[in-house]
Motif scaffolding. Structure first.
Motif, PDB file in Angstrom:
ATOM      1  N   LYS A 152       0.831  -1.208   0.000  1.00 27.19           N
ATOM      2  CA  LYS A 152       0.000   0.000   0.000  1.00 27.19           C
ATOM      3  C   LYS A 152       0.866   1.259   0.000  1.00 27.19           C
ATOM      4  O   LYS A 152       0.545   2.249  -0.672  1.00 27.19           O
ATOM      5  N   LYS A 155       2.036   1.740  -3.409  1.00 26.54           N
ATOM      6  CA  LYS A 155       0.919   1.848  -4.358  1.00 26.54           C
ATOM      7  C   LYS A 155       0.930   0.747  -5.420  1.00 26.54           C
ATOM      8  O   LYS A 155       0.692   0.984  -6.603  1.00 26.54           O
ATOM      9  N   ASP A 157      -0.730  -2.213  -4.394  1.00 30.65           N
ATOM     10  CA  ASP A 157      -1.679  -3.132  -3.774  1.00 30.65           C
ATOM     11  C   ASP A 157      -2.799  -3.546  -4.718  1.00 30.65           C
ATOM     12  O   ASP A 157      -3.496  -4.528  -4.461  1.00 30.65           O
ATOM     13  N   VAL A 212      -5.359  -7.384   0.135  1.00 31.76           N
ATOM     14  CA  VAL A 212      -4.314  -7.371  -0.891  1.00 31.76           C
ATOM     15  C   VAL A 212      -4.302  -8.725  -1.606  1.00 31.76           C
ATOM     16  O   VAL A 212      -4.762  -9.733  -1.059  1.00 31.76           O
TER      17      VAL A 212
END
Length: 368
Positions: A152, A155, A157, A212
């Motif tokens: 996350k 970026k 995910d 995820v």
């Protein structure tokens, strides 16, 4: 509190000053003490001893490769099912998870897709002691949580990126994505993990979160990861060696020499072997070089009688060996001139990093 810590630190420095001598001013060379050198002579191996260790190591590796002797071998020589080495032309985006000690690292790697300064991003996460010694489910939940935080943060995910899982503990591999933990080492004692497939445990923890999408595409030992990483830039590399918190090595072996090989025999007729040679000597074959300090250290460990080679060499245990040496020399009056050494009586008080600091000192300078 700060003053108490400072006072304790200053007292420790005074208590650890050899023979009561400090070098707060100009360093001076202190001549060696013949009696002290004689007392420590068993810590220095002769050429004959080193050659015997080498020959014994080769014999134990051969025992691990043979079907008949593997059951009793201390060096198990596990096939990794990794048979090809990189050629430097690989391209793509990959995740890597490296678990092998009190910290683990997560990496996002770009092969051939970024400038050198953006080739990879990484972050180190701690493994708290209560997780190292608690239930296995808590360990893998913790890893999954850290993985989610990482993807996350960078970026990615929303992408499905293949993950390589470096799990640096003795495992019996049954394929590229299946490895059963044989036994914990390095202070880990998580329940309900030994004998289980660690990839399945990790994948289960990731899926349980639901936030995820990460799929483990390969599980390997840190020695194999080291060999593969080096071979990416140096194709002639055939050996991976780890001398860190733990100790291990891998190498490329011909399939004809791996009697326990249960895969196919198509080309390339080779496989990387994870020796797990940290257990070298568990059968007593290294007793001729083990000292009273090695035995005292082993007696206080959770896995007494196991991983004896690792306990003689690796960073996790080196500081503790030195502590045992210092306590013994202080008791016999060789160092400290009768000063108190009570702080050294506490296990783990002398850290391995202190050895590095001492070794970094210029010759004749005893400040560190």
């Amino acid at each position: 509190m700060v003053d108490e810590i400072r006072h304790q630190y200053e007292e420790d420095i005074l208590n650890l000053s050899f023979s009561g001598r400090h070098t707060l001013g100009t360093p001076k060379v202190i001549p060696p003490d013949p009696q002290l050198e004689e007392r420590c002579s068993n810590l220095i191996l002769s050429d004959d001893q080193i050659e015997r260790v080498s020959a014994t190591l080769l014999k134990e590796i051969e025992n691990g490769l043979r079907q008949k002797t593997n059951g009793e071998a201390d060096i198990k020589c596990y096939p990794t099912y990794v048979r090809n080495l990189p050629n430097g032309e690989e391209r793509g985006k990959f995740l890597a998870l490296d678990l092998g000690g009190t910290n683990f690292r997560v990496l996002l790697i770009h092969l051939g897709e970024a400038t050198p300064e953006k080739e990879f991003a990484s972050r180190i996460f701690a493994v708290p002691h209560q997780i190292m010694t608690g239930p296995g489910e808590a360990l893998f939940d913790h890893i999954a949580e850290c993985l989610a935080l990482f993807v996350k943060e960078y970026k990615v995910d929303k992408e499905v990126i293949p993950l390589g899982f470096t799990f640096s503990f003795p495992c019996r591999q049954e394929g590229l994505t299946k490895a059963r933990l044989v036994q914990w080492t390095k202070g880990f004692t998580c329940a309900n993990v030994e004998g289980e497939d660690v990839v399945e445990l990790l994948q289960r923890a990731i899926h349980k979160r639901g936030d995820v999408t990460i799929e483990v595409m390969a599980v390997l030992n840190d020695t194999t990861g080291t060999l593969m990483a080096c071979a990416y830039k140096q194709p002639a590399c055939r050996i991976g060696l780890i001398v860190g918190t733990g100790l291990n090595a891998c190498y490329v072996e011909k399939l004809d020499n791996i009697e326990r090989w249960d895969g196919d025999f198509d080309d390339p007729k080779q496989c990387i072997i994870n020796t797990e040679w940290g257990a070298f000597g568990d059968n007593g074959c290294l007793d001729f070089v083990r000292t009273e300090y090695d035995k005292a250290l082993d007696a206080a460990t959770l896995n007494r009688g196991r991983q004896l080679y690792e306990k003689m060499v690796s960073g996790m245990y080196m500081g503790e060996i030195v502590r045992h040496v210092l306590v013994s020399l202080a008791k016999e009056g060789f160092i400290l001139n009768g000063s108190s050494y009570r702080h050294l009586l506490k296990p783990g008080k002398f850290l391995t990093k202190y050895i590095s600091k001492i070794e970094d000192s210029p010759e004749g300078d005893f400040t560190n």
